[in-house]
Design a protein around this motif. Sequence first.
Motif, PDB file in Angstrom:
ATOM      1  N   MET A 154       0.819  -1.196   0.000  1.00  0.00           N
ATOM      2  CA  MET A 154       0.000   0.000   0.000  1.00  0.00           C
ATOM      3  C   MET A 154       0.861   1.257   0.000  1.00  0.00           C
ATOM      4  O   MET A 154       0.598   2.208  -0.754  1.00  0.00           O
ATOM      5  N   ALA A 155       1.889   1.290   0.824  1.00  0.00           N
ATOM      6  CA  ALA A 155       2.767   2.465   0.883  1.00  0.00           C
ATOM      7  C   ALA A 155       3.478   2.670  -0.445  1.00  0.00           C
ATOM      8  O   ALA A 155       3.634   3.813  -0.907  1.00  0.00           O
ATOM      9  N   ALA A 156       3.902   1.582  -1.077  1.00  0.00           N
ATOM     10  CA  ALA A 156       4.586   1.691  -2.369  1.00  0.00           C
ATOM     11  C   ALA A 156       3.641   2.217  -3.441  1.00  0.00           C
ATOM     12  O   ALA A 156       4.032   3.045  -4.277  1.00  0.00           O
ATOM     13  N   LEU A 157       2.384   1.759  -3.439  1.00  0.00           N
ATOM     14  CA  LEU A 157       1.412   2.235  -4.418  1.00  0.00           C
ATOM     15  C   LEU A 157       1.109   3.721  -4.215  1.00  0.00           C
ATOM     16  O   LEU A 157       1.073   4.497  -5.169  1.00  0.00           O
ATOM     17  N   GLU A 158       0.894   4.116  -2.975  1.00  0.00           N
ATOM     18  CA  GLU A 158       0.576   5.517  -2.695  1.00  0.00           C
ATOM     19  C   GLU A 158       1.716   6.433  -3.100  1.00  0.00           C
ATOM     20  O   GLU A 158       1.504   7.493  -3.697  1.00  0.00           O
ATOM     21  N   GLU A 159       2.949   6.055  -2.772  1.00  0.00           N
ATOM     22  CA  GLU A 159       4.094   6.887  -3.137  1.00  0.00           C
ATOM     23  C   GLU A 159       4.300   6.905  -4.646  1.00  0.00           C
ATOM     24  O   GLU A 159       4.695   7.928  -5.222  1.00  0.00           O
ATOM     25  N   SER A 160       4.010   5.797  -5.326  1.00  0.00           N
ATOM     26  CA  SER A 160       4.137   5.756  -6.784  1.00  0.00           C
ATOM     27  C   SER A 160       3.143   6.713  -7.437  1.00  0.00           C
ATOM     28  O   SER A 160       3.478   7.415  -8.395  1.00  0.00           O
ATOM     29  N   VAL A 161       1.912   6.764  -6.913  1.00  0.00           N
ATOM     30  CA  VAL A 161       0.905   7.678  -7.457  1.00  0.00           C
ATOM     31  C   VAL A 161       1.335   9.122  -7.239  1.00  0.00           C
ATOM     32  O   VAL A 161       1.231   9.966  -8.134  1.00  0.00           O
ATOM     33  N   ARG A 162       1.838   9.429  -6.024  1.00  0.00           N
ATOM     34  CA  ARG A 162       2.295  10.796  -5.751  1.00  0.00           C
ATOM     35  C   ARG A 162       3.450  11.184  -6.665  1.00  0.00           C
ATOM     36  O   ARG A 162       3.512  12.310  -7.182  1.00  0.00           O
ATOM     37  N   ALA A 163       4.385  10.259  -6.883  1.00  0.00           N
ATOM     38  CA  ALA A 163       5.527  10.556  -7.761  1.00  0.00           C
ATOM     39  C   ALA A 163       5.079  10.779  -9.194  1.00  0.00           C
ATOM     40  O   ALA A 163       5.587  11.663  -9.887  1.00  0.00           O
ATOM     41  N   ALA A 164       4.108   9.986  -9.656  1.00  0.00           N
ATOM     42  CA  ALA A 164       3.599  10.163 -11.019  1.00  0.00           C
ATOM     43  C   ALA A 164       2.883  11.494 -11.164  1.00  0.00           C
ATOM     44  O   ALA A 164       2.998  12.175 -12.186  1.00  0.00           O
ATOM     45  N   GLU A 165       2.140  11.896 -10.133  1.00  0.00           N
ATOM     46  CA  GLU A 165       1.449  13.186 -10.193  1.00  0.00           C
ATOM     47  C   GLU A 165       2.438  14.343 -10.209  1.00  0.00           C
ATOM     48  O   GLU A 165       2.234  15.345 -10.892  1.00  0.00           O
ATOM     49  N   ARG A 166       3.538  14.197  -9.433  1.00  0.00           N
ATOM     50  CA  ARG A 166       4.555  15.254  -9.438  1.00  0.00           C
ATOM     51  C   ARG A 166       5.213  15.364 -10.804  1.00  0.00           C
ATOM     52  O   ARG A 166       5.543  16.466 -11.268  1.00  0.00           O
ATOM     53  N   ALA A 167       5.411  14.211 -11.461  1.00  0.00           N
ATOM     54  CA  ALA A 167       6.101  14.209 -12.759  1.00  0.00           C
ATOM     55  C   ALA A 167       5.196  14.676 -13.891  1.00  0.00           C
ATOM     56  O   ALA A 167       5.649  15.370 -14.808  1.00  0.00           O
ATOM     57  N   HIS A 168       3.925  14.319 -13.839  1.00  0.00           N
ATOM     58  CA  HIS A 168       3.020  14.602 -14.954  1.00  0.00           C
ATOM     59  C   HIS A 168       1.963  15.647 -14.648  1.00  0.00           C
ATOM     60  O   HIS A 168       1.232  16.067 -15.537  1.00  0.00           O
ATOM     61  N   GLY A 169       1.834  16.040 -13.375  1.00  0.00           N
ATOM     62  CA  GLY A 169       0.784  16.974 -13.012  1.00  0.00           C
ATOM     63  C   GLY A 169      -0.497  16.224 -12.702  1.00  0.00           C
ATOM     64  O   GLY A 169      -0.689  15.075 -13.122  1.00  0.00           O
ATOM     65  N   PRO A 170      -1.421  16.869 -11.953  1.00  0.00           N
ATOM     66  CA  PRO A 170      -2.707  16.216 -11.644  1.00  0.00           C
ATOM     67  C   PRO A 170      -3.516  16.009 -12.899  1.00  0.00           C
ATOM     68  O   PRO A 170      -3.341  16.722 -13.892  1.00  0.00           O
ATOM     69  N   PRO A 171      -4.427  15.030 -12.918  1.00  0.00           N
ATOM     70  CA  PRO A 171      -5.219  14.742 -14.123  1.00  0.00           C
ATOM     71  C   PRO A 171      -5.962  15.943 -14.659  1.00  0.00           C
ATOM     72  O   PRO A 171      -6.053  16.141 -15.869  1.00  0.00           O
ATOM     73  N   SER A 172      -6.519  16.809 -13.785  1.00  0.00           N
ATOM     74  CA  SER A 172      -7.290  17.955 -14.260  1.00  0.00           C
ATOM     75  C   SER A 172      -6.434  18.920 -15.053  1.00  0.00           C
ATOM     76  O   SER A 172      -6.844  19.450 -16.085  1.00  0.00           O
TER      77      SER A 172
END
Length: 261
Positions: free
Chosen positions: A238-256
């Motif tokens: 769970m911690a790995a998934l949550e941090e992966s999502v945060r890292a992807a958002e930082r790299a690509h920006g939020p979906p909106s």
Amino acid sequence: MKATWSGMIQFGLVAMPIRLYAATEEHPLRLHEIHLADDSRVEHRRFCKAENREIPYDQVGRGFELADGRIVPLAEDDLARLPLPTKRTVDVLGFVPFEDIDPISFGRPYYAGPGPGADRPYALLVEALARTGDVAVAKVALRSRERLALLRPRHGILILQTLLWQDELRDPGDLAPCTPVTDRELELAELLIRELTGINVGDVHDDYAHALEQLVDAKITGGELVEPAQPAPALDLMAALEESVRAAERAHGPPSARHRS
């Protein structure tokens, strides 16, 4: 390009001449076999067991071994008389949705170009397949054996893709895990997939050649190689998934923000 095969496509009562061309070209980096005692190259020679001597290439042929061990020689003229309809014909057996073909069975792809006088039926088949989303499943004899194949449209031309026979696919056995996953884990995994969706495969390059050059240079100069970091298994999924999502958002920006752009 030079055609590797020529023959006919037969579907229903429609037949048209085609030529096949290799659609891919691999660029492997080959390592030579050497004698470890002196680093000299190792050669592979053609050796006749009965005469206990090396023979030249022009004395090498092919043969079929019978159950009793006897060898029946088969020359190219013999193989040319093989009573196999698919030797010169792509025999279309039927049409199925492309999604019904499991990619695990994909073999070698060929461009199938129209032969003399085949432009109209060829264009018709390409357009019909493109409109329906179906592919043609066929049999064809290539490289001294009969293969299952599919015909599909790509950029206005036909691709003939050989397929493995069912008995050539290995059973994975019990490799699939039986551990259940939670709804929250699935939700985070799907969110991560959406965050990482989109990649231009044409921008991805083969780094093996560069890594091999670095290795050779280090062997010659006595230099040190920097080992790339290896990923470690996640102890807390769970911690790995949550941090992966945060890292992807930082790299690509939020979906909106991505949708607005």
